[in-house]
Design an enzyme around this catalytic site. Structure first.
Site, PDB file in Angstrom:
ATOM      1  N   THR A  20      -8.982 -82.753  13.354  1.00 26.71           N
ATOM      2  CA  THR A  20      -9.326 -81.833  12.268  1.00 26.71           C
ATOM      3  C   THR A  20     -10.692 -82.154  11.654  1.00 26.71           C
ATOM      4  O   THR A  20     -11.151 -83.303  11.715  1.00 26.71           O
ATOM      5  CB  THR A  20      -8.241 -81.942  11.171  1.00 26.71           C
ATOM      6  OG1 THR A  20      -8.701 -81.323   9.989  1.00 26.71           O
ATOM      7  CG2 THR A  20      -7.900 -83.387  10.833  1.00 26.71           C
ATOM      8  N   ASP A  21     -11.295 -81.159  11.013  1.00 31.85           N
ATOM      9  CA  ASP A  21     -12.556 -81.401  10.297  1.00 31.85           C
ATOM     10  C   ASP A  21     -12.326 -82.229   9.027  1.00 31.85           C
ATOM     11  O   ASP A  21     -13.280 -82.744   8.443  1.00 31.85           O
ATOM     12  CB  ASP A  21     -13.262 -80.080   9.951  1.00 31.85           C
ATOM     13  CG  ASP A  21     -12.446 -79.127   9.082  1.00 31.85           C
ATOM     14  OD1 ASP A  21     -11.285 -79.444   8.743  1.00 31.85           O
ATOM     15  OD2 ASP A  21     -12.982 -78.043   8.739  1.00 31.85           O
ATOM     16  N   GLU A  22     -11.045 -82.339   8.600  1.00 32.04           N
ATOM     17  CA  GLU A  22     -10.770 -83.016   7.325  1.00 32.04           C
ATOM     18  C   GLU A  22     -11.101 -84.504   7.375  1.00 32.04           C
ATOM     19  O   GLU A  22     -11.240 -85.148   6.336  1.00 32.04           O
ATOM     20  CB  GLU A  22      -9.318 -82.777   6.897  1.00 32.04           C
ATOM     21  CG  GLU A  22      -9.034 -81.289   6.800  1.00 32.04           C
ATOM     22  CD  GLU A  22      -7.743 -80.916   6.095  1.00 32.04           C
ATOM     23  OE1 GLU A  22      -7.233 -81.705   5.298  1.00 32.04           O
ATOM     24  OE2 GLU A  22      -7.255 -79.796   6.355  1.00 32.04           O
ATOM     25  N   TYR A  48      -3.088 -87.414   4.834  1.00 36.61           N
ATOM     26  CA  TYR A  48      -3.132 -86.666   6.101  1.00 36.61           C
ATOM     27  C   TYR A  48      -4.437 -86.934   6.847  1.00 36.61           C
ATOM     28  O   TYR A  48      -4.427 -87.353   8.019  1.00 36.61           O
ATOM     29  CB  TYR A  48      -2.975 -85.157   5.841  1.00 36.61           C
ATOM     30  CG  TYR A  48      -3.402 -84.299   7.019  1.00 36.61           C
ATOM     31  CD1 TYR A  48      -2.701 -84.343   8.226  1.00 36.61           C
ATOM     32  CD2 TYR A  48      -4.515 -83.450   6.938  1.00 36.61           C
ATOM     33  CE1 TYR A  48      -3.101 -83.563   9.315  1.00 36.61           C
ATOM     34  CE2 TYR A  48      -4.915 -82.677   8.017  1.00 36.61           C
ATOM     35  CZ  TYR A  48      -4.209 -82.739   9.203  1.00 36.61           C
ATOM     36  OH  TYR A  48      -4.606 -81.983  10.279  1.00 36.61           O
ATOM     37  N   LYS A  87      -5.152 -88.910  10.436  1.00 34.54           N
ATOM     38  CA  LYS A  87      -5.804 -88.271  11.595  1.00 34.54           C
ATOM     39  C   LYS A  87      -7.072 -89.055  11.976  1.00 34.54           C
ATOM     40  O   LYS A  87      -7.370 -89.227  13.159  1.00 34.54           O
ATOM     41  CB  LYS A  87      -6.161 -86.808  11.287  1.00 34.54           C
ATOM     42  CG  LYS A  87      -4.987 -85.869  11.171  1.00 34.54           C
ATOM     43  CD  LYS A  87      -4.195 -85.690  12.456  1.00 34.54           C
ATOM     44  CE  LYS A  87      -4.958 -84.960  13.537  1.00 34.54           C
ATOM     45  NZ  LYS A  87      -4.088 -84.698  14.737  1.00 34.54           N
TER      46      LYS A  87
END
Ligand code: NAD
Ligand code: TYD
Length: 352
Positions: A132-134, A158, A162
């Site tokens: 993810t970009d997060e 989260y 990741k």
């Protein structure tokens, strides 16, 4: 054949459905069927001899080793994860277990399998990790979008879990030579999206006459990509990506949350006007902000376009219209999710 983990979730199921529509190559699906896993998403494949499903955990090294030895996939695509930021704030443990420990056990099983393959199969093998970009953290207004070189600054349990899994995948390439690829994608939307996430929650709540909860001032920005474009990017990276490389995937489509809410309300007003003659926008309710809420994500997707020739096919306008229409056309799916009946799908569909 390919092994797809997390294939009963939102993106994994779209990926498997598209793969089976486009390719003859068989797919083995592995999913733990947590609350987010819904086998009904794959119901259209139940008679397809090229698709098989196994319920299980990516952290179950023995099971994964057995599946790899029996099915001899040429690639593993890892979607399996706990994926909801708000849940990670309320209870981070599952995120650590699946996203970090689970990915570690999966990597170990894949490393042992890959290490014993004959040379030709060994060099053709791929492990593609979906991220993810997060992991890059939050941008301020007008700051350049995330490139693959942006430092990791995850802010939620989260995104931190990741990020840890991305680092493990990277290390397995650097240390053991495992042929890995990583994609870091922006926010997806589309069919089969579990209605705890913003866009499906808005559609489902609007139709049920419930509040449309907007966190804080609603000015947080996300870059939205139609899920089938994410799936095409993953197929492209799997086929042409350079080993060990990271590819950012995005839709060049930054929108503030409040704009998303109004777009969804406008589409519903047009496609399913409320019987009371009111706009769904009247249901918008500002609620307490998410703790540590990232202000802005934006993806610079020039590398995947330049090196691999990938571009999204949908604009936000076409993708969001298809999505709203899909939810209107699939009220049975929505009702099964809301009632919890989707969790009985395995017994209903396959008996004992
Ligand atoms: P999802 O929550 O809808 O689906 C996750 C799936 O993984 C579920 O079917 C669940 O049952 C399964 N799963 C969970 N733990 C498991 C385990 N231990 N073993 C096997 N299966 C397990 O998530 P999603 O939105 O489809 O996201 C898929 C992947 O894409 C995730 O890795 C996520 O981080 C990443 N991603 C998501 C988005 C997004 O906008 N949704 C954007 C970028 C990246
Ligand atoms: P979400 O769909 O949970 O994805 P993520 O947190 O991974 O970006 O949320 C998207 C944005 O919408 C995020 O800024 C939080 C916000 N949001 C709301 O304002 N209200 C809601 O009810 C939800 C679920 C999210």
């Amino acid at each position: 054949m390919i092994l797809v983990t997390g294939s009963a979730g939102f993106i994994g199921s779209n990926f498997v459905l598209d793969w089976c529509a486009l390719h003859d190559e068989p797919v083995l699906s592995l999913d733990k069927l947590t609350y987010a896993g819904n086998l009904e998403n794959l119901a259209s494949l139940s008679d397809n001899p090229r698709h098989s499903f196994v319920q299980g955990d990516i952290g179950d090294a023995e099971l994964v080793a057995r599946l790899l030895a029996e099915h001899r996939p040429r690639a593993v695509i890892n979607f399996a994860a706990e994926s909801h930021v708000d849940r990670s704030i309320h209870g981070p443990e599952d995120f650590i277990q699946t996203n970090i420990v689970g990915t570690f056990h999966l990597l170990e099983a894949v490393r042992a399998y890959w290490g014993a393959l004959p040379d030709a199969e060994k060099s053709a093998f791929r492990f593609l990790h979906v991220s993810t970009d997060e992991v890059y953290g939050s941008l301020v207004k007008d700051e350049p979008a995330f490139t693959e070189l942006h430092r990791y600054e995850p802010n939620s349990p989260y995104s931190a879990s990741k990020a840890a899994s991305d680092h493990l995948v990277r290390a397995y390439h650097h240390t053991y030579g495992l042929p890995v690829l990583t994609t870091n994608c922006s926010n997806n939307y589309g069919p089969y999206h579990f209605p705890e996430k913003l866009i499906p929650l808005l559609i489902v709540n609007a139709l049920a006459g419930k509040a449309l909860p907007v966190y804080g001032d609603g000015q947080q920005i996300r870059d939205w990509l139609y899920v089938k474009d994410h799936c095409s990017a993953i197929r492209c990276v799997l086929e042409k990506g350079r080993l060990g490389e990271v590819y950012n995937v995005g839709g060049w489509n930054e929108k503030a949350n409040l704009d998303i809410v109004h777009t969804v309300c406008d589409l519903l007003d047009e496609l399913r006007p409320s019987s009371a003659g009111k706009s769904y926008a009247e249901q918008i309710t500002f609620v307490t902000d998410r703790p540590g809420h990232d202000r802005r994500y934006a993806i610079d997707a020039r590398k995947i376009e330049r090196e691999l020739g990938w571009k999204p096919a949908e604009t936000f306008e076409t993708g969001i219209r298809k999505t709203v229409q899909w939810y209107l056309d699939n009220q049975g799916w929505v009702n099964n999710v809301l009632s919890g009946n989707y969790r009985q799908w395995v017994e209903k569909q396959y008996g004992e």
